[in-house]
Motif scaffolding. Sequence first.
Motif, mmCIF file in Angstrom:
data_model
loop_
_atom_site.group_PDB
_atom_site.id
_atom_site.type_symbol
_atom_site.label_atom_id
_atom_site.label_comp_id
_atom_site.label_asym_id
_atom_site.label_seq_id
_atom_site.Cartn_x
_atom_site.Cartn_y
_atom_site.Cartn_z
ATOM 1 N N PHE A 110 0.822 -1.208 0.000
ATOM 2 C CA PHE A 110 0.000 0.000 0.000
ATOM 3 C C PHE A 110 0.860 1.265 0.000
ATOM 4 N N PHE A 111 1.968 1.220 0.724
ATOM 5 C CA PHE A 111 2.836 2.392 0.799
ATOM 6 C C PHE A 111 3.338 2.785 -0.587
ATOM 7 N N PHE A 112 3.800 1.812 -1.359
ATOM 8 C CA PHE A 112 4.331 2.110 -2.684
ATOM 9 C C PHE A 112 3.215 2.533 -3.642
ATOM 10 N N ILE A 113 2.093 1.849 -3.597
ATOM 11 C CA ILE A 113 0.978 2.205 -4.494
ATOM 12 C C ILE A 113 0.455 3.602 -4.177
ATOM 13 N N TYR A 114 0.277 3.895 -2.900
ATOM 14 C CA TYR A 114 -0.265 5.201 -2.526
ATOM 15 C C TYR A 114 0.745 6.319 -2.795
ATOM 16 N N THR A 115 2.020 6.010 -2.669
ATOM 17 C CA THR A 115 3.038 7.003 -3.018
ATOM 18 C C THR A 115 2.957 7.357 -4.500
ATOM 19 N N LEU A 116 2.783 6.342 -5.336
ATOM 20 C CA LEU A 116 2.630 6.588 -6.774
ATOM 21 C C LEU A 116 1.367 7.402 -7.066
ATOM 22 N N LEU A 117 0.271 7.078 -6.362
ATOM 23 C CA LEU A 117 -0.970 7.833 -6.547
ATOM 24 C C LEU A 117 -0.801 9.289 -6.126
ATOM 25 N N LEU A 118 -0.088 9.505 -5.037
ATOM 26 C CA LEU A 118 0.133 10.872 -4.570
ATOM 27 C C LEU A 118 0.970 11.656 -5.579
ATOM 28 N N LEU A 119 2.024 11.016 -6.093
ATOM 29 C CA LEU A 119 2.860 11.683 -7.092
ATOM 30 C C LEU A 119 2.061 11.995 -8.354
ATOM 31 N N LEU A 120 1.215 11.048 -8.764
ATOM 32 C CA LEU A 120 0.364 11.275 -9.930
ATOM 33 C C LEU A 120 -0.600 12.431 -9.679
ATOM 34 N N PHE A 121 -1.204 12.448 -8.493
ATOM 35 C CA PHE A 121 -2.132 13.525 -8.147
ATOM 36 C C PHE A 121 -1.430 14.880 -8.187
#
Length: 460
Positions: free
Chosen positions: A414-425
């Motif tokens: 989850f940490f890696f996926i959410y980090t990618l989502l945050l960067l995308l956002f």
Amino acid sequence: MDVEILSRIQFAFTIAFHYIYPPLSIGLGLIMVIMESLYLKTGNKEYELLAKFWTRIFALTFGIGVATGIVMEFEFGTNWATYSRYVGDVFGSALAAEGIFAFALESGFLGVLLFGWNRVKPWVHWVATMGVFLGSMFSAVWIVIANSWQQTPAGFHVVGEGMEARAEITDFWEMVFNPSSMDRLIHTWQGAFLAGAFLVLSVHAYYLRKGRFVEISKKAFRIALVVATIFSLSQLVSGHSSANGVAENQPAKLAAFEGHFEASAPGDMYLFGWVDKESQQVWGIKIPGGLSFLLDYRFDTPVTGLNAFAERDRPSQINAVFQFYHIMISIGMFLIALTLFACYKWYRGDLFETKWLLWVFSFSVILPQVANQVGWYAAEMGRQPWVVYGLLRTSDALSKSVTENQVLFSLIMFFFIYTLLLLLFLYLLNKKIKHGPYDEEEDNDLPFQREVAQSFSNPK
């Protein structure tokens, strides 16, 4: 770390990340409604351009908010099976109500909101914008009600025994209007309005500092400043009401908020400090009897302290609860001071010439988000060791078949996926902000672009 700690960290991480976006959606929804209302009233196309611009940003926050919220529903079953069985009838009814009354309303009008520009009449589009805004608010209603029931259970009885025990609703409306739900709902709404308003203030303060879209940004800044001022001040009222409710229904939590240990003695109010749990002292600056005065308007009124509860029935991380609570209060007071000072400068007529103030507003967007996050941390950690206050302990709510390695692996994932989502956002948000409120076909109407075009067509 054991399964309980890892599961709590995982849920806290996923819900904290998710909670970045719903407050923005609610707050931007209000701003969009105001902008479209002004367009309908005045016919000024600049308000329509602003509404279109912030609708594009709203769509981004809404999409990521929905995607990140789905995960938590699965975590109830994977990590918290005993909890799910115990509160399923209560929590399930609230989530069902959210789907029927909130998400259906929100998603039903979303298509018209996003794609209805120039396809439906302006008043029809305004109705769609209002529908999406109300849907987002109703969604918060049922989530907060479900969480508030865990804080102050009401309108239920327990059937079964031991591991088979579960709560069943006996009075739906008593469950909905449990002792803490309305105070917490209003406080949550106000925090969301501040999150959206300060995002608008931040973006348009940036434009004004850079000399871009100046006139349209002044209009947007004034709208957001009015919203931010009203709701930063109203937070004082709802916060005071919430504190009184906590004192009555969860006295151990209130004692942790202020590091108050004595079982029955006047309570002090700390401006800031550090709690030493072992010595039962708080090192910091305080208002003697301030907590007592907050609750009873007397400085000598006894307040129930942590020592009135058994060690196992009080929050274990007292200093963390204390710090999160005081960070929230400090940010709230700063936002009040900032918005009132900006209103004073507006009254004076030099608001947009005060460059340092615009600089502060450019970076103030993070403050309501931090306040919303730490406020939830204080509320949830202050409820411990109970997941349902006074009825079900957090340690008893876990799934019995989940191992430490499984929770740890999913947490890392989850940490890696959410980090990618945050960067995308952040990338998409930055791209939209740099583009500005004007569509490509509207860019040719900008004065400076007309001047450039004329200079090329009529060279001297």
